[in-house]
Design an enzyme around this catalytic site. Structure first.
Site, short mmCIF file in Angstrom:
data_model
loop_
_atom_site.label_atom_id
_atom_site.label_comp_id
_atom_site.label_asym_id
_atom_site.label_seq_id
_atom_site.Cartn_x
_atom_site.Cartn_y
_atom_site.Cartn_z
CD GLU A 35 -2.60 -0.98 2.75
OE1 GLU A 35 -3.73 -1.48 2.82
OE2 GLU A 35 -2.04 -0.45 3.73
CB CYS A 90 -2.72 35.46 10.98
SG CYS A 90 -2.94 36.74 9.76
N1 LLP Z 1 -1.60 2.15 4.38
C1 LLP Z 1 -2.16 2.64 5.50
C2 LLP Z 1 -3.09 1.82 6.26
C3 LLP Z 1 -1.84 3.94 5.92
O1 LLP Z 1 -2.38 4.44 7.02
C4 LLP Z 1 -0.93 4.73 5.15
C5 LLP Z 1 -0.57 6.08 5.57
C6 LLP Z 1 -0.39 4.16 3.99
C7 LLP Z 1 -0.74 2.86 3.63
C8 LLP Z 1 0.56 4.90 3.10
O2 LLP Z 1 1.74 5.25 3.72
P1 LLP Z 1 2.96 5.85 2.89
O3 LLP Z 1 3.42 4.80 1.90
O4 LLP Z 1 2.48 7.05 2.16
O5 LLP Z 1 3.97 6.18 3.89
N2 LLP Z 1 0.51 12.93 6.64
C9 LLP Z 1 1.75 12.25 6.92
C10 LLP Z 1 1.71 10.80 6.55
C11 LLP Z 1 0.58 10.02 7.20
C12 LLP Z 1 0.49 8.59 6.72
C13 LLP Z 1 -0.80 7.98 7.11
N3 LLP Z 1 -0.98 6.64 6.66
C14 LLP Z 1 2.89 13.00 6.22
O6 LLP Z 1 2.62 14.02 5.58
O7 LLP Z 1 4.05 12.60 6.31
#
Ligand code: LLP
Length: 418
Positions: free
Chosen positions: A270, A342
């Site tokens: 994922e 702000c």
């Molecule tokens: N699968 C699940 C169940 C997840 O909760 C997430 C991300 C992913 C896959 C994908 O993760 P990735 O490959 O993108 O690391 N807003 C934060 C990141 C939060 C990630 C939440 N879950 C940031 O800007 O770094």
């Protein structure tokens, strides 16, 4: 690697000058490279070829339907976490049999919609949720596939807000509860409980915590003699924002594919950031430069409402002038690049070296393709800018900029206040 490259001191996205795009698209706007996006998907697919995984792009990282469509056409499935993301998946033409649905708080209507669509799996995060899905499946006379999300209690080295696989986080189920669920499969006549899922965190730079988590889950399956046919190992692969040296898709695969092969299970990945992160940048325009006795501020027209990562996680995003070139250190001045909002926390970068940036010049905030637009808000009543995708030598507006009317859509003043 990505397709935002300097030629003759000018930033290009694939074959187009960013400056040329900005002549007709008002700033701030997000700019995506189709080639970078699909190249990253292909890299992961190739690296894991030996286990032929299903790669479900994590929609939360970038949910624009054109981005989803591009990846779906390349063979990707989708990882969703809400009814809204399911709606987007449908609009983008996702194959339901390639959609997996995680999240600790799925609502009844969301569950029903996903069952009707015929998704591949719900990644279930609690016993009560399992009961809710069983009831929904019974109501809809459906047989529904379930993967149990396990919290393997490993500590990935990343920002504490985005570590999800530690015992004390709200995600997944401990091994004991998971065991209990597998033993009580008979209680759920409308469910096929046939998968396990983990997602230990995000922006993880090496394979060690993944290996530890995968091993723990495999031992659990073996010890408890649990039969499943799918193993979803989540996302979380880190990327280069600054001086990080993350594992490549190849080296990551090299260290975990042997383990996964041994499991003989159908593997699901994922990834979000790995595919979309370096496929997008935020283009902003310099409004003013303000010199104070202590600091120099370059004030641009994009801020924390457009890209919240620096404010929220103190995340580092490289900032480059669109016209001067990547290496501007010779003439540079130390500045904070800040937005118009702000809040003291409204900054895109601190203590950065930029050359004198005249009013109206463009600045690119790099690595903004993941968790950029999807986390943008209307704070300070600022309409969100557009999203643009470059394919070769053409660009396409894939989301129109909002206007003031969009800001107040749905708001009404009660009669008694008129
Ligand atoms: N699968 C699940 C169940 C997840 O909760 C997430 C991300 C992913 C896959 C994908 O993760 P990735 O490959 O993108 O690391 N807003 C934060 C990141 C939060 C990630 C939440 N879950 C940031 O800007 O770094």
């Amino acid at each position: 690697m990505h397709e935002f490259i300097f030629k003759d001191n000018e930033l290009y996205c694939e074959k187009i000058k960013v400056n040329d795009i900005a002549k007709s698209v008002p700033t701030p706007f997000y700019l995506y490279s189709y080639k970078t996006l699909t190249d990253h998907y292909d890299k992961l697919k190739a690296a894991f070829r030996a286990v032929d995984p299903l790669i479900c792009f994590s929609v939360k990282s970038n949910s624009n339907i054109a981005i989803l469509r591009a990846l779906i056409k390349h063979g990707a499935g989708l990882d969703i976490v809400s009814g809204g993301e399911l709606y987007r998946a449908k609009l983008a033409g996702a194959n339901p049999k390639k959609v997996v649905y995680a999240g600790v708080g799925k609502k009844r209507e969301e569950i029903e919609d996903a069952i009707r669509f015929g998704i591949l799996f719900f990644n279930v995060e609690s016993e009560e949720e399992l009961d809710e899905i069983e009831k929904a499946a019974a109501r809809l006379k459906a047989k529904v596939n379930i993967a149990v999300r396990i919290n393997p209690d490993v500590i990935p080295k990343t920002h504490h807000y985005i570590a999800t696989g530690k015992g004390e986080s709200k995600f997944g189920l401990d091994f004991e509860t998971a065991h209990k669920i597998f033993n009580a499969r008979w209680r759920y006549p409308h469910l096929n409980i046939r998968g396990v899922h983990i997602h230990i965190g995000s922006q993880i730079l090496n394979a060690a915590p993944f290996i530890m988590a995968i091993k723990k889950v495999m031992e659990f399956l073996k010890e408890c003699k649990i039969e499943v046919d799918h193993f979803n190992i989540g996302g979380g692969l880190g990327i280069v924002y600054s001086i990080e040296n993350p594992q490549t898709a190849k080296s990551f695969a090299k260290s975990i594919v042997p383990l996964l092969k041994k499991s003989k299970l159908k593997i699901v990945l994922e990834p979000g950031r790995f595919i979309s992160g370096n496929s997008g940048v935020l283009i902003t325009k310099v409004l003013y430069t303000k010199r104070t006795p202590r600091k120099t501020f370059v004030i641009v027209d994009g801020g924390m409402s457009d890209l919240i990562r620096p404010s929220l996680y103190e995340a580092y995003h490289k900032i480059v002038p669109v016209e001067v070139g990547e290496d501007c250190s010779t003439t540079a001045e130390k500045v904070d690049v800040v937005g118009p909002i702000c809040e003291t926390g409204d900054f895109l970068g601190k203590d950065r070296y930029l050359p004198g940036m005249p009013k109206g010049s463009l600045v690119a905030i790099m690595g903004a393709g993941a968790y950029g637009f999807t986390m943008a808000s209307n704070y300070n009543s600022r309409p969100r800018g557009s999203e643009v995708m470059v394919i070769g030598n053409k660009f396409y507006i894939i989301k129109k900029a909002e206007g003031y009317k969009d800001l107040v859509r749905g708001e009404t003043i009660p009669k008694v206040l008129r």
